[in-house]
Design a protein around this motif. Structure first.
Motif, mmCIF file in Angstrom:
data_model
loop_
_atom_site.group_PDB
_atom_site.id
_atom_site.type_symbol
_atom_site.label_atom_id
_atom_site.label_comp_id
_atom_site.label_asym_id
_atom_site.label_seq_id
_atom_site.Cartn_x
_atom_site.Cartn_y
_atom_site.Cartn_z
ATOM 1 N N LEU A 73 18.071 9.055 -28.857
ATOM 2 C CA LEU A 73 16.759 8.386 -29.658
ATOM 3 C C LEU A 73 16.191 9.619 -30.220
ATOM 4 O O LEU A 73 16.730 10.837 -30.222
ATOM 5 C CB LEU A 73 15.787 8.190 -28.548
ATOM 6 C CG LEU A 73 14.441 7.770 -28.881
ATOM 7 C CD1 LEU A 73 14.716 6.568 -29.710
ATOM 8 C CD2 LEU A 73 13.233 7.196 -28.477
ATOM 9 N N SER A 131 13.105 10.128 -33.579
ATOM 10 C CA SER A 131 11.783 9.664 -33.829
ATOM 11 C C SER A 131 11.987 9.833 -35.667
ATOM 12 O O SER A 131 11.400 9.345 -36.799
ATOM 13 C CB SER A 131 11.141 9.558 -33.885
ATOM 14 O OG SER A 131 10.779 10.734 -32.950
ATOM 15 N N ASN A 141 15.616 8.496 -20.277
ATOM 16 C CA ASN A 141 14.265 9.015 -22.034
ATOM 17 C C ASN A 141 15.546 10.226 -22.428
ATOM 18 O O ASN A 141 15.972 10.996 -21.371
ATOM 19 C CB ASN A 141 13.406 9.388 -21.753
ATOM 20 C CG ASN A 141 12.153 10.359 -22.400
ATOM 21 O OD1 ASN A 141 12.687 11.066 -23.301
ATOM 22 N ND2 ASN A 141 10.867 10.118 -22.102
ATOM 23 N N GLY A 158 14.696 1.928 -28.790
ATOM 24 C CA GLY A 158 15.229 2.439 -28.517
ATOM 25 C C GLY A 158 16.364 3.248 -29.172
ATOM 26 O O GLY A 158 17.038 2.447 -29.576
ATOM 27 N N ALA A 159 17.032 4.131 -28.560
ATOM 28 C CA ALA A 159 18.428 4.809 -28.326
ATOM 29 C C ALA A 159 19.080 3.976 -28.640
ATOM 30 O O ALA A 159 20.106 4.026 -29.858
ATOM 31 C CB ALA A 159 18.520 5.924 -27.080
ATOM 32 N N THR A 204 14.629 12.420 -25.026
ATOM 33 C CA THR A 204 13.228 13.665 -25.992
ATOM 34 C C THR A 204 13.207 14.571 -25.321
ATOM 35 O O THR A 204 12.361 15.368 -25.817
ATOM 36 C CB THR A 204 12.384 12.457 -26.671
ATOM 37 O OG1 THR A 204 11.843 11.972 -25.636
ATOM 38 C CG2 THR A 204 12.901 11.241 -27.476
#
Length: 261
Positions: A121, A123, A44, A161-162, A46
């Motif tokens: 990532l 969004s 993750n 996903g990224a 972010t």
């Protein structure tokens, strides 16, 4: 020999999006009760560690410290900081956690001719962001992908996903990215340093064979796959290298004997 340290994935292992995994809370509390070292090693990018800690506490009643969280964003920033000290400009596709980690290493944003293009990532990614990243890489910027995850498990299912974003830029530039997060060893090396242990003393715990388990295999540590997220038993059975341990639930792990119940 009992494991002295656990590297643990988050998404799909400790929770699924906003959905609780009850066994995960018990697993972490068992580690804490036994004073066993652990580090959440997550792709993750972010969130900052403080955000991860707050999310675990507020939404899952799991209470840990920022020192027990190591994200692909931090690993990316550490990696960039280890390179040429004269190259400090970046263009980033990513969210706050990634941007803050890199800015904390005194990098500056440059859209046209950056030294590095980092894709993680995002969004709110737009065509314009892909356009800028592609052109910068074509001009000679080093291309960094935070992680190769094509999907993210959450309560709605498997979302992009990224890795999906990184691969789009790989396609448009015809260049392969240098990946930082799992299954690469860059993030694992730093995680092990933070635990202060030897490879033989730790195990990598996760739900995704292609990232979590392959990270452990590539790095040379034991692996523990739990079937609560991405990977299925059918997929894993087809792989030439099997996880050291496979479980349906984290409740199946016997800490006192280092084996499944």
């Amino acid at each position: 020999m009992a494991y002295k340290g656990y590297m643990i994935d988050l998404d799909g292992t400790i929770y699924r999006g906003k959905e609780k995994i009850a066994a995960a809370k018990r697993f972490v509390e068992s580690l804490q009760a036994r004073n066993i070292a652990f580090l959440f090693v997550t792709n993750n990018t972010t969130k900052m560690p403080k955000d991860v800690v707050a999310n675990l506490a507020n939404n899952f009643d799991i209470h840990v410290t920022e020192k027990e969280v190591y994200t692909a964003a931090l690993a990316t920033a550490d990696y960039l900081d280890s390179l040429d000290s004269n190259k400090k400009s970046v263009y980033i596709i990513g969210e706050h956690g990634l941007k803050q980690a890199i800015m904390d290493k005194n990098f500056v944003v440059e859209e046209t001719t950056p030294d590095y293009v980092i894709v993680g990532l995002d969004s709110d990614v737009t065509y314009h962001k892909f356009e800028m990243a592609t052109l910068a890489i074509k001009r000679g910027a080093k291309f960094i992908g935070t992680n190769a995850d094509t999907n993210i498990p959450n309560e709605r299912g498997l979302l992009p996903g990224a890795g999906s974003l990184v691969r789009m830029v790989e396609c448009t530039t015809q260049q392969e990215a240098t990946y930082i997060g799992k299954p690469e060893t860059i993030i694992m090396e730093e995680a092990l340093l933070r635990l202060g242990l030897e490879k033989s003393e730790v195990v990598m715990v996760g739900d995704n064979y292609m990232t979590d388990i392959m990270a452990g295999i590539n790095f040379g540590v034991d692996t523990m796959l739990v079937y609560t997220g991405v990977s299925t038993k059918e997929l894993v059975a087809s792989k030439p290298v099997q996880p050291t341990i496979q479980m349906d639930s984290l409740d199946d792990w016997d800490f006192d004997n280092d084996r499944t119940r």
